[in-house]
Design a protein around this motif. Structure first.
Motif, PDB file in Angstrom:
ATOM      1  N   THR A 157      51.451  27.140  46.009  1.00  0.00           N
ATOM      2  CA  THR A 157      51.909  27.407  44.641  1.00  0.00           C
ATOM      3  C   THR A 157      53.439  27.457  44.597  1.00  0.00           C
ATOM      4  O   THR A 157      54.039  27.126  43.568  1.00  0.00           O
TER       5      THR A 157
ATOM      6  N   THR B 115      54.647  23.976  44.053  1.00  0.00           N
ATOM      7  CA  THR B 115      54.570  23.526  42.659  1.00  0.00           C
ATOM      8  C   THR B 115      55.881  23.812  41.938  1.00  0.00           C
ATOM      9  O   THR B 115      56.452  22.941  41.266  1.00  0.00           O
TER      10      THR B 115
ATOM     11  N   ASN C 223      58.707  24.297  36.129  1.00  0.00           N
ATOM     12  CA  ASN C 223      57.252  24.189  36.049  1.00  0.00           C
ATOM     13  C   ASN C 223      56.632  25.504  36.494  1.00  0.00           C
ATOM     14  O   ASN C 223      56.559  25.793  37.679  1.00  0.00           O
TER      15      ASN C 223
ATOM     16  N   ALA D 102      51.643  26.601  37.792  1.00  0.00           N
ATOM     17  CA  ALA D 102      50.791  26.660  38.988  1.00  0.00           C
ATOM     18  C   ALA D 102      49.582  27.559  38.775  1.00  0.00           C
ATOM     19  O   ALA D 102      48.504  27.292  39.313  1.00  0.00           O
TER      20      ALA D 102
ATOM     21  N   GLN E 288      46.925  25.561  36.854  1.00  0.00           N
ATOM     22  CA  GLN E 288      46.492  24.425  37.678  1.00  0.00           C
ATOM     23  C   GLN E 288      45.652  24.908  38.860  1.00  0.00           C
ATOM     24  O   GLN E 288      44.726  24.230  39.302  1.00  0.00           O
TER      25      GLN E 288
ATOM     26  N   ALA F 193      47.950  19.212  35.314  1.00  0.00           N
ATOM     27  CA  ALA F 193      49.416  19.197  35.252  1.00  0.00           C
ATOM     28  C   ALA F 193      49.945  18.028  34.431  1.00  0.00           C
ATOM     29  O   ALA F 193      51.096  18.053  33.978  1.00  0.00           O
TER      30      ALA F 193
ATOM     31  N   THR G 149      53.582  24.950  29.768  1.00  0.00           N
ATOM     32  CA  THR G 149      52.843  25.460  30.934  1.00  0.00           C
ATOM     33  C   THR G 149      52.301  26.870  30.684  1.00  0.00           C
ATOM     34  O   THR G 149      51.231  27.216  31.184  1.00  0.00           O
TER      35      THR G 149
ATOM     36  N   GLY H 214      53.079  18.814  41.924  1.00  0.00           N
ATOM     37  CA  GLY H 214      52.880  20.257  41.774  1.00  0.00           C
ATOM     38  C   GLY H 214      51.436  20.605  41.459  1.00  0.00           C
ATOM     39  O   GLY H 214      50.891  21.590  41.974  1.00  0.00           O
ATOM     40  N   GLY H 215      50.798  19.798  40.615  1.00  0.00           N
ATOM     41  CA  GLY H 215      49.397  20.055  40.280  1.00  0.00           C
ATOM     42  C   GLY H 215      48.469  19.870  41.467  1.00  0.00           C
ATOM     43  O   GLY H 215      47.521  20.642  41.660  1.00  0.00           O
TER      44      GLY H 215
ATOM     45  N   ALA I 259      48.901  22.985  43.585  1.00  0.00           N
ATOM     46  CA  ALA I 259      48.243  24.162  43.000  1.00  0.00           C
ATOM     47  C   ALA I 259      46.725  24.023  43.069  1.00  0.00           C
ATOM     48  O   ALA I 259      46.008  25.006  43.325  1.00  0.00           O
TER      49      ALA I 259
END
Length: 347
Positions: free
Chosen positions: A67, A70, A81, A84, A87, A125, A143, A244-245, A248
């Motif tokens: 995380t 992310t 972002n 996390a 996601q 994401a 987000t 990042g997605g 996560a």
């Protein structure tokens, strides 16, 4: 003096912040009438007192390094972002849906459940990424909204479609063929830690070893130069969110198919909740570097696991333990947070 080598400045700053964080925590513990030395001794022994404790600390650290990734990749691309958390929820649901409902051969099942969690997190994401590049919606707003939507959607799916027979507190457990092997019976650490570290290493190589990674970092450090060099800003934004997605989503999967004894998602999402937000602090302590996040996650894991012994052995209340951990983390994160704010307001 000539010939004498100086310590690197980041190492000096890190050492200073660690000392400051521990000192601030000691003052807090002392202010509430407890012995700071006894409390820290219990914290250290609880986190590193035996091989079992070290392995358990690593188990706590595993989802956090992901995380943190992310948030770190977003910062490298010039984005905040903070998605996390959501996601990760969706990744956990994706993992248990495949791990608990679809029987597959060993090996294939584990890979499929892991991939399902990552893909679910990556797809989730994409929503804020598209809102950013097509409508200009700030990623912090989008987000936050998707985090809450993910929370209620995941709770609904866990209670309504994934609950096992006779179980109202959690989803049905992952089938044995979809569980990561436990490394030792004395701790909850599983082989998923190797996947997590490998993913962090892969992202590091992508960012510092490929042209696409260089463009992503350039877009974050100097948007004007990136635009002049012909970097596709929209593509960079989408790619940073997708990476990042995936991270996560893997974090969510790691808590379901890589963390005994539940091997399931609690109906309250209790075994994954807040890990996404904790990753922000881990990323800041790790200087928003994929490998720095791995080390910072180990520190967080030590605070989380060692804090338990601080309660039992030093008599420090759980609320004060959490406050102490938060104060130490906040102190460690201040230098990087200050750098980010200064860079943003300078634009």
């Amino acid at each position: 003096m000539r010939g004498r080598r100086r310590l690197p400045r980041p190492l000096i700053e890190l050492t200073a912040t660690i000392v400051a964080g521990l000192a601030a925590g000691a003052l807090l513990v002392f202010a509430f009438g407890h012995d700071p030395i006894r409390a820290y001794r219990a914290l250290f022994v609880g986190a590193f007192g035996s091989v079992q404790d070290v392995l358990e600390t690593l188990a706590f650290a595993t989802p956090l390094m992901l995380t943190a990734l992310t948030f770190a990749v977003g910062v490298r691309a010039g984005l905040f972002n903070i998605g996390a958390e959501g996601q990760m929820y969706v990744g956990a649901v994706g993992a248990i849906a495949v791990a608990g409902l679809i029987p597959l051969p060993p090996g294939v099942h584990l890979a499929a459940a892991t991939a399902a969690g990552m893909v679910a997190g990556g797809l989730w994401a994409v929503v804020p990424a598209l809102l950013k590049v097509t409508r200009g919606v700030h990623e912090v707003i989008s987000t936050i909204m998707t985090n809450w939507i993910a929370f209620y959607l995941s709770t609904y799916l866990a209670l309504g479609f994934l609950t096992g027979a006779g179980r109202g507190d959690s989803t049905r457990p992952a089938l044995p063929t979809a569980r990561y092997p436990v490394l030792t019976e004395d701790a909850t650490l599983t082989a998923v830690i190797f996947v997590a570290v490998a993913f962090c290493l892969a992202v590091y190589l992508y960012l510092w070893g490929t042209r696409a990674g260089y463009e992503l970092r350039l877009a974050g450090e100097n948007p004007e130069a990136a635009r002049y060099a012909g970097v596709n800003a929209a593509g960079v934004t989408v790619m940073s969110f997708v990476i990042g997605g995936l991270a996560a989503g893997l974090a969510g999967a790691s808590q379901i198919i890589g963390r005994p004894p539940a091997w399931a998602l609690y109906a309250t999402l209790g075994n994954v909740v807040t890990l996404g937000f904790d990753g922000i602090g881990v990323a800041l302590v790790g200087r928003n570097h994929p490998l720095g996040g791995v080390l910072a996650a180990f520190l967080f894991g030590a605070l989380a696991h060692g804090g338990r012994l601080m309660e039992y052995q030093a008599g420090v209340p759980s609320e004060l333990v959490r406050a102490l951990n938060g104060l130490i983390v906040m102190t460690l994160a201040v230098p990087e947070l200050w750098t980010l704010l200064r860079r943003r307001f300078a634009r």
